[in-house]
Design a protein around this motif. Structure first.
Motif, PDB file in Angstrom:
ATOM      1  N   GLN A 109       0.648  -1.207  -0.044  1.00  0.00           N
ATOM      2  CA  GLN A 109       0.074  -0.063   0.223  1.00  0.00           C
ATOM      3  C   GLN A 109       0.837   1.214  -0.142  1.00  0.00           C
ATOM      4  N   ARG A 110       2.162   1.263  -0.376  1.00  0.00           N
ATOM      5  CA  ARG A 110       2.982   2.363  -0.415  1.00  0.00           C
ATOM      6  C   ARG A 110       2.504   3.534  -1.304  1.00  0.00           C
ATOM      7  N   ALA A 111       1.886   3.248  -2.598  1.00  0.00           N
ATOM      8  CA  ALA A 111       1.267   4.184  -3.169  1.00  0.00           C
ATOM      9  C   ALA A 111       0.205   4.899  -2.757  1.00  0.00           C
ATOM     10  N   LYS A 112      -0.873   4.037  -1.943  1.00  0.00           N
ATOM     11  CA  LYS A 112      -1.691   4.537  -1.010  1.00  0.00           C
ATOM     12  C   LYS A 112      -1.266   5.657  -0.167  1.00  0.00           C
ATOM     13  N   ALA A 113      -0.229   5.218   0.632  1.00  0.00           N
ATOM     14  CA  ALA A 113       0.381   5.945   1.715  1.00  0.00           C
ATOM     15  C   ALA A 113       1.061   7.169   1.023  1.00  0.00           C
ATOM     16  N   LEU A 114       1.451   7.265  -0.063  1.00  0.00           N
ATOM     17  CA  LEU A 114       1.953   8.765  -0.862  1.00  0.00           C
ATOM     18  C   LEU A 114       0.715   9.527  -1.149  1.00  0.00           C
ATOM     19  N   VAL A 115      -0.229   8.860  -1.656  1.00  0.00           N
ATOM     20  CA  VAL A 115      -1.448   9.614  -1.975  1.00  0.00           C
ATOM     21  C   VAL A 115      -2.105  10.261  -0.804  1.00  0.00           C
ATOM     22  N   LYS A 116      -2.212   9.296   0.182  1.00  0.00           N
ATOM     23  CA  LYS A 116      -2.883  10.062   1.472  1.00  0.00           C
ATOM     24  C   LYS A 116      -2.016  11.241   1.909  1.00  0.00           C
ATOM     25  N   GLY A 117      -0.810  10.970   2.003  1.00  0.00           N
ATOM     26  CA  GLY A 117       0.193  12.089   2.403  1.00  0.00           C
ATOM     27  C   GLY A 117      -0.216  13.441   1.703  1.00  0.00           C
ATOM     28  N   LEU A 118      -0.137  13.187   0.027  1.00  0.00           N
ATOM     29  CA  LEU A 118      -0.384  14.207  -0.626  1.00  0.00           C
ATOM     30  C   LEU A 118      -1.750  15.060  -0.566  1.00  0.00           C
ATOM     31  N   ALA A 119      -2.777  14.191  -0.207  1.00  0.00           N
ATOM     32  CA  ALA A 119      -3.964  14.897  -0.040  1.00  0.00           C
ATOM     33  C   ALA A 119      -4.164  15.547   1.440  1.00  0.00           C
ATOM     34  N   LEU A 120      -3.433  14.907   2.308  1.00  0.00           N
ATOM     35  CA  LEU A 120      -3.499  15.652   3.643  1.00  0.00           C
ATOM     36  C   LEU A 120      -2.584  16.950   3.593  1.00  0.00           C
ATOM     37  N   GLY A 121      -1.612  17.159   2.651  1.00  0.00           N
ATOM     38  CA  GLY A 121      -0.775  18.066   2.289  1.00  0.00           C
ATOM     39  C   GLY A 121      -1.746  19.263   1.587  1.00  0.00           C
ATOM     40  N   LEU A 122      -2.474  18.653   0.653  1.00  0.00           N
ATOM     41  CA  LEU A 122      -3.444  19.604   0.052  1.00  0.00           C
ATOM     42  C   LEU A 122      -4.587  20.119   0.844  1.00  0.00           C
ATOM     43  N   ALA A 123      -5.123  19.364   1.599  1.00  0.00           N
ATOM     44  CA  ALA A 123      -5.945  19.886   2.834  1.00  0.00           C
ATOM     45  C   ALA A 123      -5.196  21.069   3.754  1.00  0.00           C
ATOM     46  N   GLU A 124      -4.308  20.872   3.919  1.00  0.00           N
ATOM     47  CA  GLU A 124      -3.306  21.754   4.981  1.00  0.00           C
ATOM     48  C   GLU A 124      -3.245  23.128   3.723  1.00  0.00           C
ATOM     49  N   LEU A 125      -2.845  22.784   2.475  1.00  0.00           N
ATOM     50  CA  LEU A 125      -2.698  24.154   1.680  1.00  0.00           C
ATOM     51  C   LEU A 125      -4.031  24.987   1.469  1.00  0.00           C
ATOM     52  N   ASP A 126      -5.065  24.080   1.695  1.00  0.00           N
ATOM     53  CA  ASP A 126      -6.473  24.606   1.443  1.00  0.00           C
ATOM     54  C   ASP A 126      -6.754  25.431   2.607  1.00  0.00           C
ATOM     55  N   ARG A 127      -6.484  24.774   3.836  1.00  0.00           N
ATOM     56  CA  ARG A 127      -6.449  25.426   5.087  1.00  0.00           C
ATOM     57  C   ARG A 127      -5.773  26.625   5.364  1.00  0.00           C
TER      58      ARG A 127
END
Length: 157
Positions: A109-127
């Motif tokens: 699930q390493r690709a999923k971990a990367l995608v989840k991390g990037l999506a959380l980063g996107l949420a932080e940028l939106d915030r």
């Protein structure tokens, strides 16, 4: 006059990204599996798990960025050291939330971990952008001398 409340290093355009794409490579990126996975993960965070942009505004200590770091660091560990075995409950030190919320990715699930991390980063940028917009909207309420702008953080350093 330069607006002292908005970072000059950020480029936000009113046009949708597709309007900026001029090459085949740029257009391909806009429909790439990676970008679709990132958008789908962020939508899942919002729609399925209820992590709404409005509630993200409650985070004030880079919690979303730290959560992103936790998943991206885990991806790097799984990618660079595939033989690494993590103990159950071995939560990254940077994880800012309760250990109960950590979902340990497996090597598959390493690709999923990367995608989840990037999506959380996107949420932080939106915030962050929303918080900056609130500061900017409050600007008329904050008196200051035009010759001496208020002290602020260096947003682009």
């Amino acid at each position: 006059m330069t607006d002292p409340f908005f970072p000059t290093g950020l480029r936000v355009t009113p046009e949708p990204p597709i309007a900026l794409a001029r090459t085949e490579a740029s257009l391909a990126f806009l429909t790439s599996p990676a970008l679709r996975m990132l958008i789908a993960e962020r939508i899942e965070q919002i729609e399925v798990h209820g992590h709404l942009p409005d509630t993200d505004m409650a985070y004030q200590d880079a919690e979303l960025a730290l959560a992103a770091k936790s998943y991206i660091d885990t991806y790097v560990d799984l990618e660079v050291r595939p033989d690494l075995v993590r103990a159950p409950g071995d939560v990254p030190e940077s994880w800012p939330f309760s250990d109960l919320f950590w979902k340990e990715p497996t090597p598959d699930q390493r690709a999923k971990a990367l995608v989840k991390g990037l999506a959380l980063g996107l949420a932080e940028l939106d915030r962050l952008l929303a918080a900056m917009e609130l500061i900017r909207a409050a600007r008329p309420l904050i008196p200051y001398d035009d010759a001496v702008p208020p002290q602020r953080q260096d947003w682009h350093g």
